[in-house]
Design a protein around this motif. Structure first.
Motif, PDB file in Angstrom:
ATOM      1  N   ASP A 108       0.826  -1.222   0.000  1.00 51.46           N
ATOM      2  CA  ASP A 108       0.000   0.000   0.000  1.00 51.46           C
ATOM      3  C   ASP A 108       0.852   1.260   0.000  1.00 51.46           C
ATOM      4  N   THR A 109       2.151   1.099  -0.231  1.00 52.44           N
ATOM      5  CA  THR A 109       3.066   2.245  -0.101  1.00 52.44           C
ATOM      6  C   THR A 109       2.748   3.337  -1.116  1.00 52.44           C
ATOM      7  N   ASP A 110       2.635   2.976  -2.374  1.00 51.33           N
ATOM      8  CA  ASP A 110       2.434   3.977  -3.416  1.00 51.33           C
ATOM      9  C   ASP A 110       1.092   4.699  -3.253  1.00 51.33           C
ATOM     10  N   ARG A 111       0.070   3.922  -2.888  1.00 56.93           N
ATOM     11  CA  ARG A 111      -1.223   4.575  -2.695  1.00 56.93           C
ATOM     12  C   ARG A 111      -1.171   5.587  -1.552  1.00 56.93           C
ATOM     13  N   ARG A 112      -0.528   5.184  -0.465  1.00 57.30           N
ATOM     14  CA  ARG A 112      -0.421   6.093   0.672  1.00 57.30           C
ATOM     15  C   ARG A 112       0.402   7.329   0.324  1.00 57.30           C
ATOM     16  N   ARG A 113       1.462   7.125  -0.431  1.00 54.94           N
ATOM     17  CA  ARG A 113       2.253   8.280  -0.852  1.00 54.94           C
ATOM     18  C   ARG A 113       1.439   9.209  -1.741  1.00 54.94           C
ATOM     19  N   ALA A 114       0.647   8.606  -2.643  1.00 53.22           N
ATOM     20  CA  ALA A 114      -0.198   9.433  -3.514  1.00 53.22           C
ATOM     21  C   ALA A 114      -1.242  10.186  -2.696  1.00 53.22           C
ATOM     22  N   GLU A 115      -1.839   9.498  -1.708  1.00 51.76           N
ATOM     23  CA  GLU A 115      -2.819  10.175  -0.852  1.00 51.76           C
ATOM     24  C   GLU A 115      -2.170  11.289  -0.047  1.00 51.76           C
ATOM     25  N   GLN A 116      -0.967  11.008   0.445  1.00 54.46           N
ATOM     26  CA  GLN A 116      -0.265  12.038   1.216  1.00 54.46           C
ATOM     27  C   GLN A 116       0.084  13.228   0.339  1.00 54.46           C
ATOM     28  N   ALA A 117       0.540  12.942  -0.897  1.00 56.04           N
ATOM     29  CA  ALA A 117       0.856  14.041  -1.809  1.00 56.04           C
ATOM     30  C   ALA A 117      -0.398  14.834  -2.156  1.00 56.04           C
ATOM     31  N   LEU A 118      -1.530  14.137  -2.358  1.00 54.60           N
ATOM     32  CA  LEU A 118      -2.784  14.833  -2.638  1.00 54.60           C
ATOM     33  C   LEU A 118      -3.220  15.663  -1.445  1.00 54.60           C
ATOM     34  N   HIS A 126      -1.268  16.986   0.859  1.00 60.65           N
ATOM     35  CA  HIS A 126      -0.399  18.163   0.940  1.00 60.65           C
ATOM     36  C   HIS A 126      -0.783  19.195  -0.122  1.00 60.65           C
ATOM     37  N   ALA A 127      -1.114  18.697  -1.329  1.00 60.13           N
ATOM     38  CA  ALA A 127      -1.509  19.627  -2.390  1.00 60.13           C
ATOM     39  C   ALA A 127      -2.797  20.349  -2.026  1.00 60.13           C
ATOM     40  N   GLN A 128      -3.732  19.637  -1.422  1.00 56.65           N
ATOM     41  CA  GLN A 128      -4.981  20.270  -0.995  1.00 56.65           C
ATOM     42  C   GLN A 128      -4.726  21.287   0.111  1.00 56.65           C
ATOM     43  N   GLU A 129      -3.850  20.920   1.046  1.00 58.69           N
ATOM     44  CA  GLU A 129      -3.519  21.868   2.119  1.00 58.69           C
ATOM     45  C   GLU A 129      -2.896  23.131   1.557  1.00 58.69           C
ATOM     46  N   ARG A 130      -1.974  22.953   0.613  1.00 63.43           N
ATOM     47  CA  ARG A 130      -1.296  24.115   0.046  1.00 63.43           C
ATOM     48  C   ARG A 130      -2.247  24.953  -0.796  1.00 63.43           C
ATOM     49  N   SER A 131      -3.149  24.302  -1.508  1.00 61.28           N
ATOM     50  CA  SER A 131      -4.148  25.056  -2.262  1.00 61.28           C
ATOM     51  C   SER A 131      -5.027  25.858  -1.314  1.00 61.28           C
ATOM     52  N   GLY A 132      -5.373  25.248  -0.175  1.00 61.12           N
ATOM     53  CA  GLY A 132      -6.155  25.980   0.817  1.00 61.12           C
ATOM     54  C   GLY A 132      -5.405  27.167   1.388  1.00 61.12           C
ATOM     55  N   VAL A 133      -4.105  26.985   1.628  1.00 62.75           N
ATOM     56  CA  VAL A 133      -3.296  28.100   2.141  1.00 62.75           C
ATOM     57  C   VAL A 133      -3.231  29.231   1.117  1.00 62.75           C
ATOM     58  N   LEU A 134      -3.038  28.887  -0.155  1.00 60.84           N
ATOM     59  CA  LEU A 134      -2.965  29.916  -1.200  1.00 60.84           C
ATOM     60  C   LEU A 134      -4.298  30.633  -1.347  1.00 60.84           C
TER      61      LEU A 134
END
Length: 580
Positions: A139-149, A151-159
């Motif tokens: 499940d490593t790649d899926r978790r990494r993809a979810e984590q990256a998503l 983080h991207a959502q968090e950063r979009s919210g910050v912007l």
């Protein structure tokens, strides 16, 4: 392949172990089956060895019965018969024990754990005799993809929050404080915003996570920090790995930032053609260093902040220019000068405007023997365009003050100036030259296409000053008639624009206020000071209007005070005399 384990079923003397969708079917022999462990391979076939995910068969005692090829690659030290707790992580052996023993409160869903820096979900398929088949799904790649998503959502919210918070204020200091505070909250432990220089001084805004925001103006040396001078000039940012955090000067550290800096980002704040400053992000040596992704995100944040700061600075500059120009367009404050009372009131057509097409001006004489020049006028049109022309008329009349002894000449020169301008508007106005003589006030009044002034006598009688003339700015020549009037103590001369008489309102909302109502209102103001007369006229006009629309309205009153010295002037029975 998650949460899809099925219970084992028995078919023709063999146990068919349930599997997750997409996982090869595992058929294996268990204790009590006719086949021995040595015969398992014959019944499993190629699917067992080539299964894409690791599969382990573990008996109730925790011993490995069988491993497929993927499991042997994952656990290279494992052999058939080894104990699971000797070759697998504790989380997997503990999970097997819970499944076999049926421990109350054991997790019902798939278990998750790490094996050699990879994350696996373990799906158990227990059999009736206690053996368990463990399907290990990477499940490593899926978790990494979810984590990256995430983080991207968090950063979009910050912007998005940055755009909302920073663009909602057009105050430059406040925008700088919000930028530093958000940067310290979301990007680093501390942030410092360095504004462009004013002379040799810079405004620095300090923020620390969980601490207050402060702002100071100091004389600093940007060249002492690698990358800061470039950022203030709008050059691309210097990579964070090129900046030595140990070389950061003390003036760049916020109060309370006690740990030595361990990682630094310096990002330019791009503006509209001119750099808006630089943003310095700090992390102490005890924190992790900035990653490449965080450095890229800091540049995106700095771009939003730079745009907001640039907009705030542009607005501030435009507001300052507008205020400077507005001071020249706003009507002056009138007062008592050389023994004569002056008062005026102005109401633009729209409540949110401060200037319009009606205007008045006031030029006191240098001493009591010199005349004070007063002008009230009305420019065709409303709003800012009309206000610009009123400003030109006022400035022109100011320049013509040395010729104010001859009203006709002043109006002729003003008419010529308006005809040669690019404006296609005309104006009407009344000129008044006023001087105190003994206890009386003498005024020379000239109308250029404007409504004639009204004089309120002490007995309540209202007289119209018979001055008339042509408007200015429309015809090649202008003609006007000057009339002299004398005001006894307590008497007032009122100049007004048609916004008063043409105020539409009343019971039905469609009737003009009219000159007759104005005369009756003035008759009630006999003996009142100039300021009270102006307030009375404005109040009655406003009441007549109600909430209806109206034109610009201007009123100016000239009064002879009651408390002045009394004397007979010339013994003339008439107090209004035509001069030409």
């Amino acid at each position: 392949m998650r949460n899809c384990c099925r219970k084992a079923s028995i078919s023709q003397g063999r146990k068919v172990v349930g599997r997750a969708p997409g996982v090869p079917l595992l058929v294996c022999a268990f204790r009590g089956s006719p086949q021995s462990p040595r015969d398992v391979a014959a019944h499993v076939g190629a699917a067992w060895g080539e299964a894409p995910c690791p599969v382990l068969v573990v008996d109730r005692h925790g011993a490995l019965v069988r491993l497929n090829r993927a499991a042997r690659s994952l656990l290279p030290r494992a052999c058939d018969g080894d104990r699971l707790d000797g070759i697998a992580p504790a989380w997997l052996s503990d999970a097997h024990r819970h499944v076999v023993e049926g421990t109350p409160g054991a997790p019902s869903g798939p278990l998750t754990g790490a094996i050699d820096e990879r994350v696996f979900e373990a799906h158990p398929s227990p059999s009736t005799d206690g053996d368990v088949v463990w399907w290990l799904v990477d499940d490593t790649d899926r978790r990494r993809a979810e984590q990256a998503l995430h983080h991207a959502q968090e950063r979009s919210g910050v912007l998005a929050e940055a755009s909302s918070r920073l663009l909602s204020t057009l105050n430059v200091p406040r925008c700088m404080e919000e930028t530093a505070a958000m940067a310290a909250e979301h990007l680093a432990e501390a942030a410092v915003l360095v504004a462009p220089p004013h002379g040799r001084r810079h405004t620095l805004t300090y923020a620390r996570r969980g601490g207050p925001v402060s702002q100071v103006t100091w004389k600093i040396d940007p060249f002492s920090v690698h990358g800061l001078s470039e950022a203030l000039q709008g050059f691309p940012p210097v990579p964070a790995r090129w900046i030595d955090p140990h070389g950061i000067p003390d003036w760049l550290l916020p109060e309370g930032f006690t740990e030595p800096p361990g990682s630094v980002i310096i990002a330019p704040l791009p503006g509209h053609g001119v750099p808006a400053g630089a943003l310095v992000l700090l992390r102490s040596g005890t924190e992790r260093t900035f990653s490449d992704g965080e450095e890229a995100f800091a540049r995106l944040f700095a771009a939003r902040a730079g745009a907001a700061l640039s907009a705030a600075r542009l607005y501030t500059e435009q507001a300052a220019i507008t205020a400077t120009l507005m001071r020249e367009l706003l009507p002056p404050t009138l007062e008592r000068v050389h023994g004569v009372e002056y008062a005026a009131g102005y109401r633009p057509a729209k409540d949110h405007e401060r200037v319009g097409g009606d205007f008045y001006d006031f030029h006191p004489g240098a001493d009591p023997d010199q005349e004070t020049v007063v002008v009230l006028g009305d420019v065709a049109g409303k709003g800012l365009d009309a206000a610009v022309l009123t400003g030109k008329i006022r400035n022109t009349l100011h320049a013509l003050l040395p010729l104010a002894a001859d009203h006709q000449q002043v109006l002729t020169l003003l008419n010529g100036a308006l005809l040669t301008s690019h404006h296609a508007r005309f104006a009407t106005l009344v000129l008044a030259s006023v001087r105190r003589q003994g206890g009386h006030v003498r005024a020379r009044l000239t109308s250029a296409g404007h409504l004639p002034p009204l004089i309120v006598r002490t007995n309540g009688e209202v007289e119209q000053v018979p001055t008339r003339g042509t408007l200015v700015g429309a015809l090649p020549a202008v003609s006007a008639q000057t009339v002299e009037a004398t005001l006894a103590p307590g008497e007032t001369c009122l100049l007004y624009t048609d916004g008063i008489t043409e105020a539409r309102g009343g019971p039905l909302g469609d009737e003009f206020f009219g000159e007759a109502r104005l005369r009756r209102a003035l008759a009630e103001c006999a003996g009142m000071p100039a300021e009270a007369v102006v307030e009375r006229v404005q109040m009655l006009a406003a009441q007549w209007l109600g909430g209806g629309r109206h034109d610009d309205m201007a009123v100016l009153a000239i009064s002879a005070p009651k408390n002045g010295p009394l004397s007979v002037v010339g013994g003339e029975p008439s107090q209004i005399r035509r001069s030409r």
